[in-house]
Scaffold this motif. Sequence first.
Motif, short mmCIF file in Angstrom:
data_model
loop_
_atom_site.label_atom_id
_atom_site.label_comp_id
_atom_site.label_asym_id
_atom_site.label_seq_id
_atom_site.Cartn_x
_atom_site.Cartn_y
_atom_site.Cartn_z
N LYS A 12 47.62 68.90 -10.66
CA LYS A 12 48.83 69.12 -9.88
C LYS A 12 49.22 67.85 -9.15
O LYS A 12 48.42 66.93 -8.97
CB LYS A 12 48.62 70.26 -8.89
N LYS A 13 50.47 67.82 -8.68
CA LYS A 13 50.98 66.65 -7.98
C LYS A 13 51.42 67.03 -6.57
O LYS A 13 52.17 67.99 -6.38
CB LYS A 13 52.15 66.04 -8.76
N LEU A 14 50.94 66.23 -5.64
CA LEU A 14 51.13 66.53 -4.22
C LEU A 14 51.69 65.29 -3.53
O LEU A 14 51.28 64.17 -3.81
CB LEU A 14 49.77 66.89 -3.62
N VAL A 29 47.94 59.73 10.38
CA VAL A 29 47.54 58.93 9.22
C VAL A 29 46.11 59.25 8.82
O VAL A 29 45.83 59.57 7.65
CB VAL A 29 47.67 57.42 9.53
N PHE A 30 45.19 59.20 9.75
CA PHE A 30 43.78 59.40 9.42
C PHE A 30 43.50 60.84 9.00
O PHE A 30 42.66 61.08 8.13
CB PHE A 30 42.90 59.00 10.61
N LEU A 35 42.20 64.28 4.13
CA LEU A 35 42.59 65.32 3.18
C LEU A 35 42.80 64.75 1.78
O LEU A 35 42.36 65.33 0.78
CB LEU A 35 43.89 65.99 3.65
N ILE A 36 43.49 63.63 1.72
CA ILE A 36 43.80 63.03 0.42
C ILE A 36 42.53 62.69 -0.35
O ILE A 36 42.41 62.94 -1.55
CB ILE A 36 44.68 61.78 0.61
N ARG A 37 41.55 62.13 0.35
CA ARG A 37 40.29 61.78 -0.32
C ARG A 37 39.64 63.02 -0.93
O ARG A 37 39.11 62.97 -2.05
CB ARG A 37 39.34 61.13 0.69
N GLU A 38 39.66 64.12 -0.21
CA GLU A 38 39.06 65.36 -0.72
C GLU A 38 39.85 65.93 -1.89
O GLU A 38 39.29 66.42 -2.87
CB GLU A 38 38.96 66.40 0.40
N LEU A 39 41.16 65.88 -1.80
CA LEU A 39 42.01 66.44 -2.85
C LEU A 39 41.91 65.62 -4.15
O LEU A 39 41.93 66.18 -5.25
CB LEU A 39 43.45 66.51 -2.38
N GLU A 40 41.78 64.32 -4.01
CA GLU A 40 41.65 63.49 -5.21
C GLU A 40 40.35 63.78 -5.94
O GLU A 40 40.29 63.69 -7.18
CB GLU A 40 41.76 62.02 -4.83
N ASP A 43 40.75 66.34 -8.50
CA ASP A 43 41.61 65.95 -9.63
C ASP A 43 43.08 66.29 -9.39
O ASP A 43 43.80 66.72 -10.29
CB ASP A 43 41.12 66.61 -10.93
N ILE A 44 43.51 66.09 -8.14
CA ILE A 44 44.91 66.30 -7.78
C ILE A 44 45.55 64.94 -7.56
O ILE A 44 45.01 64.09 -6.85
CB ILE A 44 45.02 67.17 -6.51
N GLN A 45 46.70 64.72 -8.16
CA GLN A 45 47.43 63.46 -7.99
C GLN A 45 48.20 63.50 -6.67
O GLN A 45 48.87 64.48 -6.37
CB GLN A 45 48.40 63.24 -9.15
N VAL A 46 48.12 62.40 -5.92
CA VAL A 46 48.72 62.35 -4.60
C VAL A 46 49.58 61.10 -4.46
O VAL A 46 49.17 60.00 -4.87
CB VAL A 46 47.65 62.35 -3.49
#
Length: 365
Positions: A12-14, A29-30, A35-40, A43-46
């Motif tokens: 998916k793309k976020l 920001v932090f 969150l982004i690190r965990e979502l990636e 296998d989620i594109q951010v």
Amino acid sequence: MLSKRGDNPVKKKLAFRFDGNNLMGMGHVFRCLNLIRELEISDIQVIVITKEYNDTVCILEKEKLNFYKIDNNLSVNEEAVLVTKICKMNSIDVLVIDKLNSEYHYMKKLKDKIGTIIALDDIGEGSVYVDVLINAILPTKNTVNQSKLYSGNDFIILNKSFRDYIRRNKKINNRIQSVLLSFGGSDPKNVTMRVINELKDIEDIFINIVVGPAYKNSEKLKDVTSRLLNCKLIFNASNMAELLFNSDLCFISGGVTLYEAATLGTPAVVISQVEHQLKTAERFEDSDVAINIGIIDDLKEGQIRDVFNQMNNDVSLRQRLCANGRRYVDGMGLERVKDIIIDVLNNQYNKISKENKNYLFEKGD
């Protein structure tokens, strides 16, 4: 031990929309980066959409994230149009907005054009348009469908490094030996210097001073601390969990670091810089989790040193704050919020349980 979830079957793309600089702070920001690190990993594109503030841009470049810069001076309508264009161009499934006071028409335009929106700690009028609202820190002001509202300490997003320490027992020494100072990524009112000036002459303590990437008084601080044998200056600490856990006391603002201290059991003295931090500090004080001494602008000379002496002389107070803090914040909010976002991406947000989803772990005393 954390419960296991099945792999996300479809990539998916976020998109994340957030800002940060030395005036507004870097908390948005932090939080989103955690969150982004965990979502990636799932296998989620951010992609990230952010204004052209150098403090944030430098961090995103260092993290090697795919991001789009938008002009700092866009009107609300112009920004909504540009954010929509970027999301459409990247076939974004869900937009996550970390914005304290979203505007009504701004969010309506995004909702009409993009579809699914998740908001983090939004108390603005635009929050009525989101599909899921996660207000971990700030109370919700507007009428929001309770089925899509997640609020409270269970959803506070902390760096995953804290997981290694929430299971450890915290030792409370009879006397304070190690003190940590941390006032956010920017410390716009330079609380750091005020606290150093009041604590620097106290014997038998060592002070770790943590400052963030948007702090603008670095040279002056380097000059002062270079002449102090009992201080260590740390820029952009990568081991914040370790530093906090090994401290006997911390002086902090009423942002995310307050939750970090609580989950580790480190007694905290809170000096707020803005009104919403003060409200958080008052909530922690009412729950007997931290010592709140108010807004920095209202503090009298010597007050910081006085509260240190009080804490140093009262080990039972520090023991109580430690135990209460660890019960108050369990430190697993990152996992919970990640799971909510994945469920939304999989079009399952109407089925999200409001329970803690079997996040089982043993936490030290």
